[in-house]
Scaffold this active site. Structure first.
Site, short mmCIF file in Angstrom:
data_model
loop_
_atom_site.label_atom_id
_atom_site.label_comp_id
_atom_site.label_asym_id
_atom_site.label_seq_id
_atom_site.Cartn_x
_atom_site.Cartn_y
_atom_site.Cartn_z
N GLY A 1 0.84 -1.19 0.00
CA GLY A 1 0.00 0.00 0.00
C GLY A 1 0.87 1.24 0.00
N HIS B 1 -2.04 7.60 7.26
CA HIS B 1 -1.05 8.47 6.62
C HIS B 1 -1.69 9.76 6.15
CE1 HIS B 1 2.65 6.16 6.51
NE2 HIS B 1 2.08 5.10 5.95
N GLN C 1 3.01 10.02 1.65
CA GLN C 1 4.35 9.42 1.71
C GLN C 1 5.28 9.88 0.59
OE1 GLN C 1 2.54 5.33 2.33
NE2 GLN C 1 4.44 5.09 3.47
N CYS D 1 6.14 -0.34 7.41
CA CYS D 1 5.80 0.90 6.71
C CYS D 1 7.02 1.37 5.91
CB CYS D 1 5.40 1.98 7.72
SG CYS D 1 4.94 3.54 6.93
N LEU D 2 6.78 1.72 4.65
CA LEU D 2 7.88 2.18 3.81
C LEU D 2 8.47 3.49 4.32
CD1 LEU D 2 6.36 1.32 0.30
CD2 LEU D 2 8.27 0.15 1.44
N HIS E 1 -4.21 1.63 7.71
CA HIS E 1 -2.82 2.10 7.79
C HIS E 1 -2.61 3.29 6.83
CE1 HIS E 1 1.72 1.20 7.87
NE2 HIS E 1 1.59 1.99 6.81
N GLU E 2 -3.12 3.15 5.59
CA GLU E 2 -2.95 4.21 4.59
C GLU E 2 -3.78 5.44 4.92
OE1 GLU E 2 -0.52 3.61 3.00
OE2 GLU E 2 -0.47 1.44 2.91
O1 GNR Z 1 4.18 -2.61 2.55
C1 GNR Z 1 3.49 -2.47 3.57
N1 GNR Z 1 3.15 -3.55 4.30
C2 GNR Z 1 2.22 -3.51 5.33
C3 GNR Z 1 2.15 -4.61 6.18
C4 GNR Z 1 1.24 -4.64 7.21
C5 GNR Z 1 0.40 -3.57 7.41
C6 GNR Z 1 0.48 -2.45 6.60
C7 GNR Z 1 1.37 -2.43 5.55
S1 GNR Z 1 1.43 -1.04 4.48
C8 GNR Z 1 3.11 -1.10 4.00
C9 GNR Z 1 3.44 -0.02 2.97
C10 GNR Z 1 3.24 1.33 3.58
O2 GNR Z 1 4.03 1.86 4.31
N2 GNR Z 1 2.13 1.95 3.33
O3 GNR Z 1 1.86 3.14 3.90
NI NI Z 2 2.94 3.16 5.75
#
Ligand code: GNR
Ligand code: NI
Length: 169
Positions: free
Chosen positions: A46, A139, A51, A93-94, A135-136
């Site tokens: 995601g 952000h 980001q 998270c990236l 999660h997104e």
């Molecule tokens: O790549 C991602 N893996 C992930 C694993 C578990 C819960 C959420 C994520 S999102 C993350 C990529 C990212 O940072 N998206 O904002």
């Molecule tokens: Ni993230």
């Protein structure tokens, strides 16, 4: 399409609350393609516009095994369905590279959003899809996975990532 740079915690731009998308034009489609290309390049499942330093309410994801099911959510709104369980999920998270933390979130939510044409959509995701959309969407509200852990741990992650950034320069 273009690859974009991903901002890393504690970059202050990750704390911005993104603006609602009101115009559904070609520019928005190009932004969604850039997001997808960047997400695939860095092996994410995601990515939110915040980001890559774009303060607009758009996120992309692909939770498929073959990485061939891209999804785009514009202006996502999450409604927590009451009386449902929460579950802990190991999240990455990236923008917080190489750290993994368990985050507890509601499992059953209802997401309303717009597609790239501006049409209203509604889904009730469960499992990984539910986790990633939440999660997104965090952000887009300037919130990060590390906000769910202790401030001691967060501080440690912060200094490690700042140190790495200095070394790269
Ligand atoms: O790549 C991602 N893996 C992930 C694993 C578990 C819960 C959420 C994520 S999102 C993350 C990529 C990212 O940072 N998206 O904002
Ligand atoms: Ni993230």
């Amino acid at each position: 399409m273009a690859l974009r740079n991903i901002l890393v915690f504690p970059d202050p731009r990750l704390r911005e609350v993104a603006e609602e998308v009101k115009v559904f034009d070609e520019k928005l489609k190009i932004l969604s393609e850039d997001l997808l290309e960047t997400m695939y390049e860095f092996n994410g499942i995601g990515l939110a516009a915040t980001q890559i330093g774009v303060s607009k309410r758009i996120l992309v994801l692909d939770i498929s095994e073959e990485k061939n099911e891209p999804q785009v959510f514009v202006n996502p709104k999450i409604k927590i369905l009451e009386g449902e369980e929460t579950a802990g999920y190991e999240e990455g998270c990236l923008s917080v590279p190489s750290f993994y933390e368990e985050v507890i979130r509601p499992v059953n939510v209802e997401i309303t959003f717009n597609d790239l044409e501006g049409n209203e959509k509604k889904i009730k995701p469960t499992g990984l899809l539910s986790v990633v959309v939440q999660h997104e969407t965090d952000h887009l509200d300037g919130k990060l996975m590390v906000d769910y852990i202790s401030s001691t741990k967060r501080g440690r992650i912060r200094s490690k990532l700042l140190k790495l950034k200095k070394q790269k320069k």
